[in-house]
Design a protein around this motif. Structure first.
Motif, PDB file in Angstrom:
ATOM      1  N   GLU A 178      -5.482 -10.552   1.385  1.00 48.42           N
ATOM      2  CA  GLU A 178      -4.513  -9.984   0.443  1.00 48.42           C
ATOM      3  C   GLU A 178      -5.021  -8.680  -0.169  1.00 48.42           C
ATOM      4  OE1 GLU A 178      -2.250 -14.012  -1.178  1.00 48.42           O
ATOM      5  OE2 GLU A 178      -4.101 -13.372  -2.164  1.00 48.42           O
ATOM      6  N   GLU A 188      -4.711  -5.997   2.424  1.00 50.18           N
ATOM      7  CA  GLU A 188      -3.310  -5.581   2.573  1.00 50.18           C
ATOM      8  C   GLU A 188      -2.929  -4.591   1.478  1.00 50.18           C
ATOM      9  OE1 GLU A 188      -0.922  -6.027   4.842  1.00 50.18           O
ATOM     10  OE2 GLU A 188      -2.184  -7.255   6.134  1.00 50.18           O
ATOM     11  N   LYS A 242      -4.517  -1.346   2.309  1.00 53.33           N
ATOM     12  CA  LYS A 242      -3.790  -0.744   3.426  1.00 53.33           C
ATOM     13  C   LYS A 242      -2.518  -0.078   2.921  1.00 53.33           C
ATOM     14  CE  LYS A 242      -1.558  -3.265   6.559  1.00 53.33           C
ATOM     15  NZ  LYS A 242      -1.258  -4.121   7.741  1.00 53.33           N
TER      16      LYS A 242
END
Length: 80
Positions: A19, A22, A25
């Motif tokens: 998480e 992410e 990202k």
């Protein structure tokens, strides 16, 4: 039961790590979008820049082979 608990803790840590990555990202994708917006505002073509980025990721011989095949196909279709 103890083994199951360890696996659950490990799984939770892996999920939390994924998480966080992410989120990082998404932040990086937003930064790239900003760079492309800046390039566009300065008169550059973001599509061309993205194509150059893709080409630069490839090995020179790999890119040259792809271009040769593309040229052959385009010639066969009368496009060039």
């Amino acid at each position: 039961m103890g083994g199951g608990r360890v696996a659950a803790d490990e799984l939770r840590l892996l999920i939390e790590r994924a998480e966080r990555l992410e989120e990082e990202k998404k932040g990086i994708q937003d930064d790239i979008k900003d760079v492309m917006g800046e390039a566009k505002s300065r008169g550059y073509d973001p599509k061309a820049i993205r194509k150059i980025l893709a080409i630069r990721k490839k090995k020179k011989d790999e890119y040259q082979e792809e271009e040769a095949i593309l040229t052959t196909y385009m010639e066969a279709l009368g496009m060039i």
